[in-house]
Design a protein around this motif. Structure first.
Motif, PDB file in Angstrom:
ATOM      1  N   LEU A  76      30.290   9.734   5.551  1.00 57.79           N
ATOM      2  CA  LEU A  76      30.189  10.317   4.212  1.00 57.79           C
ATOM      3  C   LEU A  76      29.251  11.520   4.193  1.00 57.79           C
ATOM      4  N   ASN A  77      28.251  11.497   5.080  1.00 55.86           N
ATOM      5  CA  ASN A  77      27.238  12.553   5.116  1.00 55.86           C
ATOM      6  C   ASN A  77      27.003  12.972   6.565  1.00 55.86           C
ATOM      7  N   PRO A  78      27.363  14.202   6.936  1.00 53.98           N
ATOM      8  CA  PRO A  78      27.150  14.656   8.310  1.00 53.98           C
ATOM      9  C   PRO A  78      25.687  14.515   8.730  1.00 53.98           C
ATOM     10  N   CYS A  79      25.479  14.295  10.021  1.00 58.70           N
ATOM     11  CA  CYS A  79      24.137  14.017  10.539  1.00 58.70           C
ATOM     12  C   CYS A  79      23.115  15.098  10.189  1.00 58.70           C
ATOM     13  N   ASP A  80      23.539  16.342  10.159  1.00 60.16           N
ATOM     14  CA  ASP A  80      22.613  17.455   9.893  1.00 60.16           C
ATOM     15  C   ASP A  80      22.693  17.954   8.454  1.00 60.16           C
ATOM     16  N   SER A  81      23.315  17.191   7.566  1.00 58.34           N
ATOM     17  CA  SER A  81      23.479  17.653   6.188  1.00 58.34           C
ATOM     18  C   SER A  81      22.132  17.716   5.465  1.00 58.34           C
ATOM     19  N   PRO A  82      21.932  18.709   4.591  1.00 56.38           N
ATOM     20  CA  PRO A  82      20.673  18.815   3.843  1.00 56.38           C
ATOM     21  C   PRO A  82      20.373  17.565   3.023  1.00 56.38           C
ATOM     22  N   GLY A  83      21.406  16.941   2.455  1.00 58.27           N
ATOM     23  CA  GLY A  83      21.178  15.749   1.658  1.00 58.27           C
ATOM     24  C   GLY A  83      20.617  14.604   2.475  1.00 58.27           C
ATOM     25  N   LEU A  84      21.124  14.433   3.686  1.00 57.63           N
ATOM     26  CA  LEU A  84      20.641  13.362   4.547  1.00 57.63           C
ATOM     27  C   LEU A  84      19.205  13.642   5.007  1.00 57.63           C
ATOM     28  N   LYS A  85      18.891  14.906   5.234  1.00 59.35           N
ATOM     29  CA  LYS A  85      17.521  15.268   5.617  1.00 59.35           C
ATOM     30  C   LYS A  85      16.545  14.976   4.476  1.00 59.35           C
ATOM     31  N   ARG A  86      16.953  15.242   3.245  1.00 54.93           N
ATOM     32  CA  ARG A  86      16.099  14.924   2.105  1.00 54.93           C
ATOM     33  C   ARG A  86      15.929  13.412   1.962  1.00 54.93           C
ATOM     34  N   PHE A  87      17.002  12.679   2.180  1.00 52.84           N
ATOM     35  CA  PHE A  87      16.927  11.223   2.141  1.00 52.84           C
ATOM     36  C   PHE A  87      15.907  10.709   3.157  1.00 52.84           C
ATOM     37  N   GLU A  88      15.939  11.239   4.369  1.00 54.75           N
ATOM     38  CA  GLU A  88      15.006  10.811   5.408  1.00 54.75           C
ATOM     39  C   GLU A  88      13.569  11.148   5.055  1.00 54.75           C
ATOM     40  N   GLU A  89      13.358  12.323   4.499  1.00 55.88           N
ATOM     41  CA  GLU A  89      12.002  12.722   4.116  1.00 55.88           C
ATOM     42  C   GLU A  89      11.440  11.781   3.065  1.00 55.88           C
ATOM     43  N   ASN A  90      12.244  11.466   2.079  1.00 56.66           N
ATOM     44  CA  ASN A  90      11.781  10.561   1.027  1.00 56.66           C
ATOM     45  C   ASN A  90      11.678   9.122   1.515  1.00 56.66           C
ATOM     46  N   LEU A  91      12.534   8.739   2.442  1.00 57.43           N
ATOM     47  CA  LEU A  91      12.431   7.409   3.031  1.00 57.43           C
ATOM     48  C   LEU A  91      11.078   7.250   3.721  1.00 57.43           C
ATOM     49  N   LYS A  92      10.675   8.296   4.410  1.00 52.89           N
ATOM     50  CA  LYS A  92       9.383   8.302   5.100  1.00 52.89           C
ATOM     51  C   LYS A  92       8.227   8.270   4.101  1.00 52.89           C
ATOM     52  N   LEU A  93       8.330   9.073   3.034  1.00 56.60           N
ATOM     53  CA  LEU A  93       7.272   9.114   2.027  1.00 56.60           C
ATOM     54  C   LEU A  93       7.108   7.767   1.329  1.00 56.60           C
ATOM     55  N   PHE A  94       8.227   7.120   1.031  1.00 60.98           N
ATOM     56  CA  PHE A  94       8.164   5.807   0.397  1.00 60.98           C
ATOM     57  C   PHE A  94       7.496   4.799   1.328  1.00 60.98           C
ATOM     58  N   ALA A  95       7.845   4.852   2.618  1.00 59.91           N
ATOM     59  CA  ALA A  95       7.245   3.942   3.590  1.00 59.91           C
ATOM     60  C   ALA A  95       5.742   4.141   3.701  1.00 59.91           C
ATOM     61  N   LEU A  96       5.295   5.372   3.562  1.00 56.47           N
ATOM     62  CA  LEU A  96       3.868   5.682   3.696  1.00 56.47           C
ATOM     63  C   LEU A  96       3.123   5.601   2.370  1.00 56.47           C
TER      64      LEU A  96
END
Length: 337
Positions: free
Chosen positions: A191-211
């Motif tokens: 649904l979301n290519p590996c290098d898509s901007p949306g997926l990169k934003r998801f990862e950044e926020n996933l990290k922020l939530f974890a921290l």
């Protein structure tokens, strides 16, 4: 009989615990800067089991989440995402990628009775081995931060699970969620290519939530937030079809039984709200299992006109969360008569 139930309960909880946790050495991470969101980003979560969770993380709307960073459920999501990315998006990993490690048993302690028959087997020594999968180092560090917290709270969490009177139902539910997550990870990168901007934003926020740091927020509400505020539709609805879709969706995570799609019958509404929308629906369904064809029943409670909890007859106190994509279709009028 009682001892066998306790054994089964401990076995299930131990199995789920292994799904959710592993033990990593302590690592440090660098502070992450937060930037204002000024670009249009999209993350496609259509049909995913954890669609609502992914969308809230993506938008930085952490206050809407039903899980905390300390929950084992979050650790499972985070860990499985990293493994899925490492397996399906290996070419998108940076040069400084780090290997995801697995903990395996190196030495077992076997106990036998006076006749030499084995009565127990436990692992007394573990070693770390490479999984062959790799992850982005900042995400991996954030995950290990969460695992450190889980390690510190591990015994208390396990005892709480064991002593919970609904522990069997909750354990089975966690196994269902693990299956649902596995299905998500087979779809999300389609649904979301590996290098898509949306997926990169998801990862950044996933990290922020974890921290435990503020997310990079989007101003626009999630469609799930809007849906909950507006509530469910009024007027005549095809509740048989709605219940069928909700139960079928849940059945995709069942371990043994197989739901007979389209078998919903005897749909009844026991109470309604002031707008005439149902507050509780009940229905029967058919399924196949070890004993052949059987019948079951399901009860669905509503909040603000939307399905809130699904309760099956075998675990009547265990709330199953309805699929958010189905709820969205319901709000959009796709079940209207």
């Amino acid at each position: 009989m009682k001892s066998s139930v306790i054994f089964l309960r401990v076995f299930l909880l131990s199995f789920i615990w292994l799904l959710f946790t592993s033990f990593f050495k302590s690592h440090h991470f660098k502070p992450i800067s937060i930037e204002d969101n000024s670009e249009v980003l999209e993350l496609n979560t259509d049909g995913l089991y954890y669609a609502e969770f992914y969308d809230y993380i993506f938008r930085g709307h952490f206050e809407e989440l039903d899980v905390s960073r300390d929950d084992m459920q979050f650790l499972l999501i985070f860990g499985q995402y990293l493994r899925a990315y490492g397996g399906q998006c290996a070419n998108s990993l940076p040069a400084n990628k780090v290997e995801i490690m697995n903990q395996t048993c190196a030495t077992e302690e076997v106990t036998t009775d006076g006749y030499g028959i084995e009565v127990s087997r436990i692992c007394v020594e573990y070693v770390w081995v490479g999984s062959g999968l790799y992850a982005k180092p900042d995400l991996y560090d954030a995950k290990m931060e969460i695992e450190g917290k889980q390690r510190a709270n591990g015994l208390g969490t396990m005892m709480k699970m064991i002593t919970d009177p609904n522990s069997m139902g909750n354990s089975v539910d966690m196994a269902h969620k693990a299956t649902g997550l596995k299905n998500d990870m087979s779809k999300i990168f389609k649904l979301n290519p590996c290098d898509s901007p949306g997926l990169k934003r998801f990862e950044e926020n996933l990290k922020l939530f974890a921290l435990n740091e503020p997310g990079i927020r989007m101003n626009e509400d999630s469609k799930y937030t809007t849906m909950k505020k507006s509530g469910g539709p009024t007027g005549n609805q095809n509740f048989g079809k709605l219940v069928d879709d909700l139960v079928y969706d849940q059945s995709q995570t069942w371990s043994f039984n197989r739901y007979t799609k389209g078998s919903i019958s005897g749909v009844t509404t026991s109470s309604r709200d002031t707008q005439g929308r149902p507050m509780v629906l009940s229905a029967n369904y058919n399924f196949s299992g070890f004993s052949g064809n059987s019948k079951g029943s399901v009860r669905i409670t509503f909040k603000n006109g939307l399905p809130k909890c699904i309760y099956f007859y075998d675990f009547p106190q265990n709330c199953k969360t309805p699929n958010s994509s189905i709820l969205s279709s319901y709000v959009e009028g796709k079940y209207a008569n």
